[in-house]
Scaffold this motif. Structure first.
Motif, PDB file in Angstrom:
ATOM      1  N   SER A  89      -2.680 -20.645 -15.260  1.00  0.00           N
ATOM      2  CA  SER A  89      -3.058 -19.462 -16.024  1.00  0.00           C
ATOM      3  C   SER A  89      -3.945 -18.531 -15.222  1.00  0.00           C
ATOM      4  CB  SER A  89      -3.756 -19.881 -17.323  1.00  0.00           C
ATOM      5  OG  SER A  89      -4.181 -18.746 -18.045  1.00  0.00           O
ATOM      6  N   ASP A  90      -4.875 -19.113 -14.446  1.00  0.00           N
ATOM      7  CA  ASP A  90      -5.759 -18.280 -13.631  1.00  0.00           C
ATOM      8  C   ASP A  90      -4.991 -17.564 -12.522  1.00  0.00           C
ATOM      9  OD1 ASP A  90      -8.601 -17.526 -12.981  1.00  0.00           O
ATOM     10  OD2 ASP A  90      -8.021 -18.492 -11.090  1.00  0.00           O
ATOM     11  N   ASP A  91      -4.047 -18.230 -11.885  1.00  0.00           N
ATOM     12  CA  ASP A  91      -3.236 -17.585 -10.852  1.00  0.00           C
ATOM     13  C   ASP A  91      -2.374 -16.466 -11.434  1.00  0.00           C
ATOM     14  OD1 ASP A  91      -4.350 -19.333  -9.092  1.00  0.00           O
ATOM     15  OD2 ASP A  91      -2.630 -20.734  -9.102  1.00  0.00           O
ATOM     16  N   PHE A  92      -1.874 -16.661 -12.618  1.00  0.00           N
ATOM     17  CA  PHE A  92      -1.051 -15.635 -13.249  1.00  0.00           C
ATOM     18  C   PHE A  92      -1.882 -14.378 -13.541  1.00  0.00           C
ATOM     19  CE2 PHE A  92       0.586 -13.560 -17.062  1.00  0.00           C
ATOM     20  CZ  PHE A  92       1.899 -13.307 -16.686  1.00  0.00           C
ATOM     21  N   LYS A  93      -3.095 -14.560 -14.058  1.00  0.00           N
ATOM     22  CA  LYS A  93      -3.951 -13.400 -14.349  1.00  0.00           C
ATOM     23  C   LYS A  93      -4.368 -12.677 -13.073  1.00  0.00           C
ATOM     24  CE  LYS A  93      -5.922 -15.155 -18.659  1.00  0.00           C
ATOM     25  NZ  LYS A  93      -7.179 -15.541 -19.361  1.00  0.00           N
ATOM     26  N   GLU A  94      -4.652 -13.416 -12.030  1.00  0.00           N
ATOM     27  CA  GLU A  94      -5.066 -12.790 -10.784  1.00  0.00           C
ATOM     28  C   GLU A  94      -3.943 -11.982 -10.147  1.00  0.00           C
ATOM     29  OE1 GLU A  94      -7.093 -14.110  -6.504  1.00  0.00           O
ATOM     30  OE2 GLU A  94      -6.642 -15.590  -8.064  1.00  0.00           O
ATOM     31  N   LYS A  95      -2.702 -12.384 -10.398  1.00  0.00           N
ATOM     32  CA  LYS A  95      -1.570 -11.735  -9.739  1.00  0.00           C
ATOM     33  C   LYS A  95      -1.009 -10.578 -10.553  1.00  0.00           C
ATOM     34  CE  LYS A  95       2.756 -12.877  -7.414  1.00  0.00           C
ATOM     35  NZ  LYS A  95       3.707 -13.954  -7.056  1.00  0.00           N
ATOM     36  N   PHE A  96      -0.978 -10.736 -11.862  1.00  0.00           N
ATOM     37  CA  PHE A  96      -0.288  -9.751 -12.682  1.00  0.00           C
ATOM     38  C   PHE A  96      -1.218  -8.932 -13.585  1.00  0.00           C
ATOM     39  CE2 PHE A  96       2.941 -12.953 -11.734  1.00  0.00           C
ATOM     40  CZ  PHE A  96       3.984 -12.153 -11.290  1.00  0.00           C
ATOM     41  N   GLN A  97      -2.506  -9.205 -13.572  1.00  0.00           N
ATOM     42  CA  GLN A  97      -3.433  -8.430 -14.373  1.00  0.00           C
ATOM     43  C   GLN A  97      -4.438  -7.731 -13.460  1.00  0.00           C
ATOM     44  OE1 GLN A  97      -5.238 -10.687 -17.501  1.00  0.00           O
ATOM     45  NE2 GLN A  97      -3.293 -11.304 -18.417  1.00  0.00           N
ATOM     46  N   SER A  98      -4.932  -6.572 -13.904  1.00  0.00           N
ATOM     47  CA  SER A  98      -5.846  -5.758 -13.098  1.00  0.00           C
ATOM     48  C   SER A  98      -7.168  -6.487 -12.930  1.00  0.00           C
ATOM     49  CB  SER A  98      -6.080  -4.395 -13.766  1.00  0.00           C
ATOM     50  OG  SER A  98      -4.854  -3.695 -13.906  1.00  0.00           O
ATOM     51  N   GLN A  99      -7.661  -6.498 -11.698  1.00  0.00           N
ATOM     52  CA  GLN A  99      -8.942  -7.108 -11.372  1.00  0.00           C
ATOM     53  C   GLN A  99      -9.904  -6.016 -10.928  1.00  0.00           C
ATOM     54  OE1 GLN A  99      -9.513 -10.364 -11.799  1.00  0.00           O
ATOM     55  NE2 GLN A  99      -7.387 -10.709 -12.449  1.00  0.00           N
ATOM     56  N   LEU A 100     -11.169  -6.210 -11.248  1.00  0.00           N
ATOM     57  CA  LEU A 100     -12.176  -5.230 -10.918  1.00  0.00           C
ATOM     58  C   LEU A 100     -12.354  -5.138  -9.404  1.00  0.00           C
ATOM     59  CD1 LEU A 100     -14.303  -3.269 -12.007  1.00  0.00           C
ATOM     60  CD2 LEU A 100     -15.952  -5.154 -11.985  1.00  0.00           C
ATOM     61  N   GLY A 101     -12.197  -3.946  -8.867  1.00  0.00           N
ATOM     62  CA  GLY A 101     -12.387  -3.725  -7.434  1.00  0.00           C
ATOM     63  C   GLY A 101     -11.208  -4.088  -6.576  1.00  0.00           C
ATOM     64  N   LYS A 102     -10.057  -4.427  -7.167  1.00  0.00           N
ATOM     65  CA  LYS A 102      -8.868  -4.801  -6.405  1.00  0.00           C
ATOM     66  C   LYS A 102      -7.680  -3.954  -6.847  1.00  0.00           C
ATOM     67  CE  LYS A 102     -10.153  -9.641  -5.611  1.00  0.00           C
ATOM     68  NZ  LYS A 102      -9.721 -11.056  -5.765  1.00  0.00           N
ATOM     69  N   VAL A 103      -6.799  -3.662  -5.904  1.00  0.00           N
ATOM     70  CA  VAL A 103      -5.582  -2.905  -6.196  1.00  0.00           C
ATOM     71  C   VAL A 103      -4.538  -3.850  -6.766  1.00  0.00           C
ATOM     72  CG1 VAL A 103      -3.778  -1.446  -5.235  1.00  0.00           C
ATOM     73  CG2 VAL A 103      -6.106  -1.272  -4.367  1.00  0.00           C
ATOM     74  N   LEU A 104      -3.956  -3.483  -7.880  1.00  0.00           N
ATOM     75  CA  LEU A 104      -2.936  -4.321  -8.507  1.00  0.00           C
ATOM     76  C   LEU A 104      -1.641  -4.229  -7.712  1.00  0.00           C
ATOM     77  CD1 LEU A 104      -2.097  -6.127 -10.843  1.00  0.00           C
ATOM     78  CD2 LEU A 104      -1.488  -4.074 -12.131  1.00  0.00           C
ATOM     79  N   ASP A 105      -1.256  -5.274  -7.083  1.00  0.00           N
ATOM     80  CA  ASP A 105      -0.055  -5.313  -6.251  1.00  0.00           C
ATOM     81  C   ASP A 105       0.674  -6.621  -6.522  1.00  0.00           C
ATOM     82  OD1 ASP A 105       1.911  -4.849  -4.460  1.00  0.00           O
ATOM     83  OD2 ASP A 105       0.662  -5.006  -2.662  1.00  0.00           O
ATOM     84  N   PRO A 106       1.550  -6.658  -7.534  1.00  0.00           N
ATOM     85  CA  PRO A 106       2.258  -7.923  -7.840  1.00  0.00           C
ATOM     86  C   PRO A 106       3.207  -8.363  -6.743  1.00  0.00           C
ATOM     87  CG  PRO A 106       2.332  -6.368  -9.691  1.00  0.00           C
ATOM     88  CD  PRO A 106       1.853  -5.617  -8.520  1.00  0.00           C
ATOM     89  N   LEU A 107       3.656  -7.408  -5.888  1.00  0.00           N
ATOM     90  CA  LEU A 107       4.655  -7.752  -4.863  1.00  0.00           C
ATOM     91  C   LEU A 107       4.032  -8.005  -3.506  1.00  0.00           C
ATOM     92  CD1 LEU A 107       7.367  -5.077  -5.756  1.00  0.00           C
ATOM     93  CD2 LEU A 107       7.189  -7.426  -6.566  1.00  0.00           C
ATOM     94  N   ALA A 108       2.717  -8.221  -3.465  1.00  0.00           N
ATOM     95  CA  ALA A 108       2.058  -8.387  -2.168  1.00  0.00           C
ATOM     96  C   ALA A 108       2.551  -9.630  -1.434  1.00  0.00           C
ATOM     97  CB  ALA A 108       0.542  -8.467  -2.369  1.00  0.00           C
ATOM     98  N   ASP A 109       2.857 -10.682  -2.166  1.00  0.00           N
ATOM     99  CA  ASP A 109       3.282 -11.922  -1.513  1.00  0.00           C
ATOM    100  C   ASP A 109       4.780 -11.956  -1.237  1.00  0.00           C
ATOM    101  OD1 ASP A 109       0.685 -12.742  -1.717  1.00  0.00           O
ATOM    102  OD2 ASP A 109       1.014 -13.813  -3.626  1.00  0.00           O
ATOM    103  N   THR A 110       5.561 -11.180  -1.963  1.00  0.00           N
ATOM    104  CA  THR A 110       7.018 -11.237  -1.808  1.00  0.00           C
ATOM    105  C   THR A 110       7.566 -10.134  -0.921  1.00  0.00           C
ATOM    106  OG1 THR A 110       7.281  -9.914  -3.820  1.00  0.00           O
ATOM    107  CG2 THR A 110       7.265 -12.291  -4.061  1.00  0.00           C
ATOM    108  N   LEU A 111       6.833  -8.985  -0.797  1.00  0.00           N
ATOM    109  CA  LEU A 111       7.328  -7.859  -0.001  1.00  0.00           C
ATOM    110  C   LEU A 111       6.373  -7.622   1.152  1.00  0.00           C
ATOM    111  CD1 LEU A 111       9.569  -5.720   0.137  1.00  0.00           C
ATOM    112  CD2 LEU A 111       8.077  -4.194  -1.165  1.00  0.00           C
ATOM    113  N   ASN A 112       6.848  -7.767   2.358  1.00  0.00           N
ATOM    114  CA  ASN A 112       6.011  -7.644   3.546  1.00  0.00           C
ATOM    115  C   ASN A 112       6.105  -6.212   4.071  1.00  0.00           C
ATOM    116  OD1 ASN A 112       4.416  -8.175   5.720  1.00  0.00           O
ATOM    117  ND2 ASN A 112       5.944  -9.343   6.858  1.00  0.00           N
ATOM    118  N   VAL A 113       5.151  -5.356   3.665  1.00  0.00           N
ATOM    119  CA  VAL A 113       5.117  -3.956   4.091  1.00  0.00           C
ATOM    120  C   VAL A 113       3.698  -3.627   4.527  1.00  0.00           C
ATOM    121  CG1 VAL A 113       6.989  -3.201   2.578  1.00  0.00           C
ATOM    122  CG2 VAL A 113       4.655  -3.190   1.733  1.00  0.00           C
TER     123      VAL A 113
END
Length: 436
Positions: A89-113
């Motif tokens: 549950s914690d990993d899901f929130k960190e990946k798909f929910q907005s975090q304070l001071g961080k850019v929401l990027d759900p595809l950071a681990d799957t898309l290498n750009v």
């Protein structure tokens, strides 16, 4: 039995008997009234029942002790302790929910750009802008995307103007300095040599831009008229008499021969550096002369183009103020009739109030208590006749009938007021003076 339960006594008598027997009831039943203190029959000389004894119990009016008793110890420990959550549950929130001071990027681990990668199709900016469309400029004259080039070009022109101002007293001297060949025209090579002598280093692109800007007729040369329009340090600089005689001659005598020889006629030549028709008065009706101001096609288009703001602010040929679009509630409510009886709290101006000029300079009628509405109020014939007699106007009945008839003709309702009668009397007096 009824007399025992409900004795034939008044309330006062029953209450008195109850109070007398209350002491016996306390002794037999140990029962007291609500809130009645217990009388332990202490010695009154050493004890008073309203005295306070013992140690005061600590208390708080905000109820913090009560709140502490209502909260269980286990709940307080659970509240202060770390919250245990599942890792999924914690990993899901960190990946798909907005975090304070961080850019929401759900595809950071799957898309290498790269981090600065931008998705989508990059649109190429247009070569033309709004101003180019409004002024119907040709594609070769588009100004969009040339801001830096135009700024550098303007700076070069300003430097040339300053150099001409500090080194030459007249425009003719400056023009002859640029005209190396003495043919009355400045070529691109002459302009480059003059800029080099004035410590202005130009590359070929900037030199072409400067020359194309000054060469308005596109003949490959800068003549005197183009020179004074685009490389002049003053607008509409006056021409001296001697300078006018030289520039209208076709033959050049010496490099700095500014005064013509005596006994020479002022005849214009077809090879003159400035034609007589290009010399105009500096101001309308002025005796001072100056070279004619040149204009570009874009300038002519711009002068014909009008905006709503320019038409509002125009002095000649502008829109009259009565055609301006009005918004909101007007200050003077002439659009609604004034009430017959006005309240004290009604501060609305219905057009029947005096303006600032009338307050500063009141009329002689206002000093007598007669206002403008009194002159414009419709009145019957007998009342107006009485007013004229009271102010000393001696007029016969036949003449007054004629005045009344003409005053009624001026109103569409066939009515008359004191002002209309005054106007008719003034017109009759003027016609009488002219006839006599």
């Amino acid at each position: 039995g009824g007399e025992v339960i409900n004795p034939p006594k008044t309330f006062e008598e029953v209450n008195k008997e109850a109070l007398e027997r209350h002491e016996l009831y306390i002794a037999s039943h140990n029962d007291y009234f609500v809130g009645e203190p217990i009388n332990r029959k202490y010695d009154p000389s050493t004890f008073h029942r309203f005295n306070l004894y013992g140690k005061e119990t600590p208390h708080f009016n905000d109820g913090r002790n009560v709140a502490r008793t209502l909260r269980w110890l286990h709940e307080m420990q659970m509240k202060k302790s770390a919250k245990i959550v599942p890792k999924i549950s914690d990993d899901f929130k960190e990946k798909f929910q907005s975090q304070l001071g961080k850019v929401l990027d759900p595809l950071a681990d799957t898309l290498n750009v790269p981090p600065d990668h931008t998705f989508g199709i990059r649109l190429k900016p247009d070569d033309h802008g709004v101003g180019d469309l409004l002024h119907y400029r040709l594609p070769s004259e588009y100004l969009r995307g040339k801001d830096r080039e135009r700024a550098v070009f303007t700076a070069i022109r300003q430097n040339l103007k300053k150099a001409n101002y500090h080194n030459f007293e007249t425009l003719l001297e400056a023009f002859r300095h640029y005209d190396k060949d003495g043919d009355g025209k400045i070529s691109k090579d002459d302009l480059n040599k003059a800029c080099f002598q004035l410590n202005i280093d130009l590359d070929e692109e900037l030199l072409d831009a400067l020359f194309d800007f000054c060469d308005l007729d596109r003949d490959g040369f800068i003549d005197y008229l183009e020179f004074v329009n685009f490389l002049n340090w003053k607008d509409k600089m006056s021409l001296g008499e001697y300078e006018k005689n030289i520039i209208t001659k076709g033959k050049r005598r010496a490099p700095f021969d500014l005064t013509p020889p005596e006994n020479t006629e002022n005849k214009s030549d077809e090879n003159a550096i400035l034609k007589p028709e290009n010399i105009v008065p500096k101001e309308p009706g002025s005796s001072e002369l100056t070279p004619r101001t040149l204009s570009r096609p874009t300038d002519r288009v711009f002068s014909d183009y009008r905006t709503t703001s320019s038409q509002y602010n125009a002095v000649v040929g502008g829109i009259p103020s009565k055609f301006y679009p009005l918004y909101g509630i007007p200050t003077i409510r002439a659009d609604i009739p004034a009430p017959r009886f006005r309240r004290i709290s009604d501060i609305t101006n219905y057009g029947d109030q005096a303006n600032a000029y009338a307050l500063l300079y009141p009329s002689i009628y206002s000093n007598k208590g007669v206002h403008e509405t009194d002159f414009l109020k419709t009145r019957p014939k007998e009342e107006i006749a009485r007013i004229l007699r009271n102010i000393g106007v001696n007029i016969s009945d036949e003449s007054f009938d004629e005045v009344w008839r003409q005053a009624c003709l001026k109103d569409h309702r066939g009515e008359a007021c004191v002002e209309s009668v005054r106007n008719v009397l003034d017109e009759m007096q003027v016609s009488h003076i002219k006839s006599s």
